[in-house]
Write a protein that holds these residues in place. Structure first.
Motif, PDB file in Angstrom:
ATOM      1  N   LEU A  74       0.823  -1.213   0.000  1.00 46.75           N
ATOM      2  CA  LEU A  74       0.000   0.000   0.000  1.00 46.75           C
ATOM      3  C   LEU A  74       0.854   1.258   0.000  1.00 46.75           C
ATOM      4  CD1 LEU A  74      -2.936  -1.000   2.357  1.00 46.75           C
ATOM      5  CD2 LEU A  74      -3.106  -0.242  -0.019  1.00 46.75           C
ATOM      6  N   MET A  75       2.000   1.210   0.681  1.00 47.25           N
ATOM      7  CA  MET A  75       2.904   2.355   0.634  1.00 47.25           C
ATOM      8  C   MET A  75       3.358   2.614  -0.799  1.00 47.25           C
ATOM      9  SD  MET A  75       5.427   2.093   3.918  1.00 47.25           S
ATOM     10  CE  MET A  75       4.952   2.813   5.485  1.00 47.25           C
ATOM     11  N   ALA A  76       3.714   1.541  -1.501  1.00 50.36           N
ATOM     12  CA  ALA A  76       4.197   1.679  -2.870  1.00 50.36           C
ATOM     13  C   ALA A  76       3.086   2.103  -3.820  1.00 50.36           C
ATOM     14  CB  ALA A  76       4.805   0.361  -3.338  1.00 50.36           C
ATOM     15  N   ALA A  77       1.885   1.582  -3.620  1.00 51.53           N
ATOM     16  CA  ALA A  77       0.782   1.837  -4.550  1.00 51.53           C
ATOM     17  C   ALA A  77       0.145   3.200  -4.350  1.00 51.53           C
ATOM     18  CB  ALA A  77      -0.283   0.745  -4.393  1.00 51.53           C
ATOM     19  N   THR A  78       0.138   3.707  -3.119  1.00 51.77           N
ATOM     20  CA  THR A  78      -0.534   4.983  -2.840  1.00 51.77           C
ATOM     21  C   THR A  78       0.423   6.135  -2.567  1.00 51.77           C
ATOM     22  OG1 THR A  78      -0.672   4.600  -0.439  1.00 51.77           O
ATOM     23  CG2 THR A  78      -2.448   3.700  -1.819  1.00 51.77           C
ATOM     24  N   GLY A  79       1.650   5.827  -2.137  1.00 49.03           N
ATOM     25  CA  GLY A  79       2.568   6.883  -1.749  1.00 49.03           C
ATOM     26  C   GLY A  79       2.201   7.537  -0.437  1.00 49.03           C
ATOM     27  N   ALA A  80       1.315   6.913   0.326  1.00 50.07           N
ATOM     28  CA  ALA A  80       0.858   7.498   1.595  1.00 50.07           C
ATOM     29  C   ALA A  80       1.879   7.256   2.699  1.00 50.07           C
ATOM     30  CB  ALA A  80      -0.486   6.904   1.987  1.00 50.07           C
ATOM     31  N   SER A 118       9.207   7.752  -4.561  1.00 48.84           N
ATOM     32  CA  SER A 118       9.107   7.158  -5.897  1.00 48.84           C
ATOM     33  C   SER A 118       7.719   7.356  -6.484  1.00 48.84           C
ATOM     34  CB  SER A 118       9.447   5.664  -5.821  1.00 48.84           C
ATOM     35  OG  SER A 118      10.733   5.473  -5.252  1.00 48.84           O
ATOM     36  N   SER A 119       6.683   7.275  -5.653  1.00 50.12           N
ATOM     37  CA  SER A 119       5.319   7.470  -6.131  1.00 50.12           C
ATOM     38  C   SER A 119       5.118   8.895  -6.643  1.00 50.12           C
ATOM     39  CB  SER A 119       4.326   7.181  -4.984  1.00 50.12           C
ATOM     40  OG  SER A 119       3.003   7.430  -5.395  1.00 50.12           O
ATOM     41  N   ILE A 120       5.640   9.871  -5.902  1.00 49.80           N
ATOM     42  CA  ILE A 120       5.496  11.271  -6.326  1.00 49.80           C
ATOM     43  C   ILE A 120       6.251  11.512  -7.630  1.00 49.80           C
ATOM     44  CG2 ILE A 120       6.115  13.653  -5.726  1.00 49.80           C
ATOM     45  CD1 ILE A 120       5.583  12.918  -2.791  1.00 49.80           C
ATOM     46  N   VAL A 121       7.492  11.030  -7.721  1.00 47.65           N
ATOM     47  CA  VAL A 121       8.293  11.227  -8.929  1.00 47.65           C
ATOM     48  C   VAL A 121       7.654  10.511 -10.118  1.00 47.65           C
ATOM     49  CG1 VAL A 121      10.529  10.742 -10.005  1.00 47.65           C
ATOM     50  CG2 VAL A 121      10.425  11.611  -7.649  1.00 47.65           C
ATOM     51  N   ARG A 122       7.131   9.309  -9.891  1.00 47.42           N
ATOM     52  CA  ARG A 122       6.466   8.562 -10.971  1.00 47.42           C
ATOM     53  C   ARG A 122       5.279   9.360 -11.529  1.00 47.42           C
ATOM     54  NH1 ARG A 122       4.627   4.605  -8.161  1.00 47.42           N
ATOM     55  NH2 ARG A 122       6.640   3.532  -8.124  1.00 47.42           N
ATOM     56  N   ALA A 123       4.490   9.939 -10.627  1.00 48.49           N
ATOM     57  CA  ALA A 123       3.320  10.709 -11.058  1.00 48.49           C
ATOM     58  C   ALA A 123       3.740  11.955 -11.835  1.00 48.49           C
ATOM     59  CB  ALA A 123       2.483  11.104  -9.838  1.00 48.49           C
ATOM     60  N   VAL A 151       0.721  19.060 -11.172  1.00 52.36           N
ATOM     61  CA  VAL A 151       1.336  19.115  -9.847  1.00 52.36           C
ATOM     62  C   VAL A 151       0.270  19.177  -8.755  1.00 52.36           C
ATOM     63  CG1 VAL A 151       2.865  20.444  -8.334  1.00 52.36           C
ATOM     64  CG2 VAL A 151       3.412  20.189 -10.752  1.00 52.36           C
ATOM     65  N   ARG A 152      -0.812  19.922  -9.012  1.00 52.17           N
ATOM     66  CA  ARG A 152      -1.885  20.025  -8.006  1.00 52.17           C
ATOM     67  C   ARG A 152      -2.509  18.661  -7.727  1.00 52.17           C
ATOM     68  NH1 ARG A 152      -4.275  24.029  -5.625  1.00 52.17           N
ATOM     69  NH2 ARG A 152      -3.175  25.522  -6.955  1.00 52.17           N
ATOM     70  N   GLN A 167      -2.501  16.521  -4.253  1.00 50.11           N
ATOM     71  CA  GLN A 167      -3.750  16.049  -3.648  1.00 50.11           C
ATOM     72  C   GLN A 167      -3.694  14.548  -3.371  1.00 50.11           C
ATOM     73  OE1 GLN A 167      -7.259  16.929  -5.956  1.00 50.11           O
ATOM     74  NE2 GLN A 167      -8.556  15.570  -4.764  1.00 50.11           N
ATOM     75  N   LEU A 168      -3.198  13.772  -4.325  1.00 46.12           N
ATOM     76  CA  LEU A 168      -3.133  12.322  -4.152  1.00 46.12           C
ATOM     77  C   LEU A 168      -2.197  11.935  -3.018  1.00 46.12           C
ATOM     78  CD1 LEU A 168      -2.990  11.130  -7.885  1.00 46.12           C
ATOM     79  CD2 LEU A 168      -4.905  10.847  -6.287  1.00 46.12           C
ATOM     80  N   HIS A 169      -1.184  12.761  -2.765  1.00 45.25           N
ATOM     81  CA  HIS A 169      -0.197  12.444  -1.729  1.00 45.25           C
ATOM     82  C   HIS A 169      -0.397  13.274  -0.465  1.00 45.25           C
ATOM     83  CE1 HIS A 169       1.614  10.784  -5.411  1.00 45.25           C
ATOM     84  NE2 HIS A 169       2.181   9.919  -4.606  1.00 45.25           N
ATOM     85  N   ASP A 170      -1.536  13.950  -0.369  1.00 45.82           N
ATOM     86  CA  ASP A 170      -1.911  14.688   0.839  1.00 45.82           C
ATOM     87  C   ASP A 170      -0.819  15.653   1.284  1.00 45.82           C
ATOM     88  OD1 ASP A 170      -3.573  15.444   2.900  1.00 45.82           O
ATOM     89  OD2 ASP A 170      -2.803  13.945   4.276  1.00 45.82           O
TER      90      ASP A 170
END
Length: 438
Positions: free
Chosen positions: A252-258, A374-379, A386-387, A391-394
């Motif tokens: 879940l950490m990898a899939a959501t970046g949370a 990695s999730s943020i950079v991938r996105a 960027v907005r 939002q997806l990464h709170d």
């Protein structure tokens, strides 16, 4: 019967100049039984405060009157500033009287220790086992270990003292606010008067414009995982985790970046399998007040949903989604499983996660937070606005821009390159000139 005090005009320099010098101050009532006084001597005037009844007055020198020098609010006071200083002194006396009325005056240390004990007891009751609250460690480090501050009696606290303590906290803004909130709650529970509560409120208030946003660790290439490396690390975790508890958390950490603190609060109902998404709880970091933001819907793949479905079957939507086994030491180095419960601290995953990183032969800079980086950079590289990434990464756009600038530049260049079209005229077959043979 107490005699009536005749008020003297003290509010202007001209009025005070008309007064005759004398051994006793001139007084003016500002509240019942409370007066501000002015002593006119041969070398200038002095402000005093007085409270009580005739024969039992308590007096205090406040400062020099602004008869010659301009008032500065510190040692040279105008009439209005003398009134304010007198009221501060009256409130301090009232706090002291209230505190002493209950026996020995309570200290900051006593208030904080009572608060920690209550918080620990509340968590222990909720969890069904002995638990130390987060406030316990923070208040011990920043309050109880500071003897000069902790051993102060409550009635001696001032706005300046509390502001000084807060300004010296060498921590991130979000942590400073959490520590401040805990101390404020502890002091308010022990405060003997409304006046002291006002001092606490003003002294521990956040300065205007101060940010409480959670800080993000800056990303660099050594902390990032490629998609292949992410899958390799997850496989290493899966192979070393027979119960699958750490694997599901890491997935879940990898899939959501949370963040860990968000994922540990997931419930069974947050898995929306039909819509292929996880409702990730908003971070509590940096929150001021009681308002709670809505959960963030984060899309995930079918593989993530399939990995989670087995632990959702037969369970209530309100139950914690991610759990782990807890162990008790029964003899020597022998430990036995006791019960299952929610993850409590990121420290619980650090040792097995580090072992998996070594087994996957990845760099020493890789940590659980690398999944988020990695999730943020991938996105960003996929061209998401960027907005939306924020939002997806709170987090905030400013935080993304501050910590991922280089990766944003690469992503923007790739996007811009897709819009490149040929501009120069291309040669055609009509311009070909045949060569004649001799």
């Amino acid at each position: 019967m107490a005699r009536t005090v005749k008020d003297a005009r003290l509010d202007s320099r001209a009025a005070r100049e008309r007064l005759e010098p004398r051994k006793k101050p001139y007084y003016r009532s500002i509240e019942s039984g409370r007066h501000v006084g002015y002593y006119k001597g041969p070398r200038g005037g002095t402000w005093f405060a007085r409270t009580g009844e005739p024969g039992s007055y308590r007096e205090k020198r406040l400062g020099t009157a602004d008869d010659v020098l301009d008032a500065n609010g510190t040692d040279v006071l105008s009439f209005a500033q003398a009134q304010a200083a007198a009221r501060d002194w009256f409130d301090k006396l009232a706090n002291e009287a209230d505190a002493l009325g209950e026996g020995a005056a309570s200290t900051v240390r006593a208030a904080v220790e009572r608060y920690i004990k209550a918080m620990d007891a509340r968590l222990t009751k909720r969890e069904g086992r002995a638990v130390k609250s987060g406030a316990s460690q923070k208040l011990k480090r920043h309050v109880l270990d500071n003897d000069d501050f902790a051993d102060r009696e409550l009635h001696t606290l001032t706005v300046a003292l509390l502001r000084g303590w807060r300004s010296k906290l060498s921590v991130a803004p979000a942590t400073r606010q959490r520590v401040t909130n805990d101390l404020k709650a502890a002091l308010n529970e022990a405060a003997p008067s409304a006046a002291l509560k006002l001092v606490i409120k003003e002294g521990l208030a956040s300065p205007k414009g101060e940010s409480h946003e959670p800080a993000e660790e800056a990303a660099d290439a050594s902390k990032l995982l490629t998609d292949d490396e992410t899958r390799k690390l997850l496989k290493a975790i899966h192979d070393s985790d027979p119960d699958g508890d750490l694997y599901r958390l890491s997935l879940l950490m990898a899939a959501t970046g949370a963040r860990f603190a968000q994922l540990r609060r997931l419930t069974v109902g947050d898995v929306q399998a039909a819509r292929l998404r996880i409702m990730v709880p908003a971070s509590r970091k940096g929150r001021v007040g009681s308002a709670q933001r809505a959960a963030v819907p984060v899309p995930v793949g079918q593989d993530v949903i399939d990995a989670l479905l087995p632990i959702t079957k037969g369970r209530k939507a309100s139950e914690p989604l991610l759990e782990r086994w807890r162990h008790v030491q029964v003899k020597g180095q022998l430990w036995e499983r006791e019960s299952r419960g929610p993850w409590q601290s990121a420290a619980e995953m650090s040792r097995p996660f580090r072992a998996a990183v070594q087994a996957a032969k990845l760099g020493s800079a890789i940590s659980a937070y690398s999944f988020r980086h990695s999730s943020i950079v991938r996105a960003l590289k996929e061209g998401l606005p960027v907005r939306l990434v924020a939002q997806l990464h709170d987090t905030s756009v400013a935080m993304i821009e501050r910590n991922y600038t280089r990766f944003m530049a690469d992503a923007l260049e790739d996007l811009a390159r897709r819009a490149v079209v040929p501009m120069a005229a291309q040669p055609t077959g009509e311009n070909v000139v045949p060569i004649r043979r001799a």
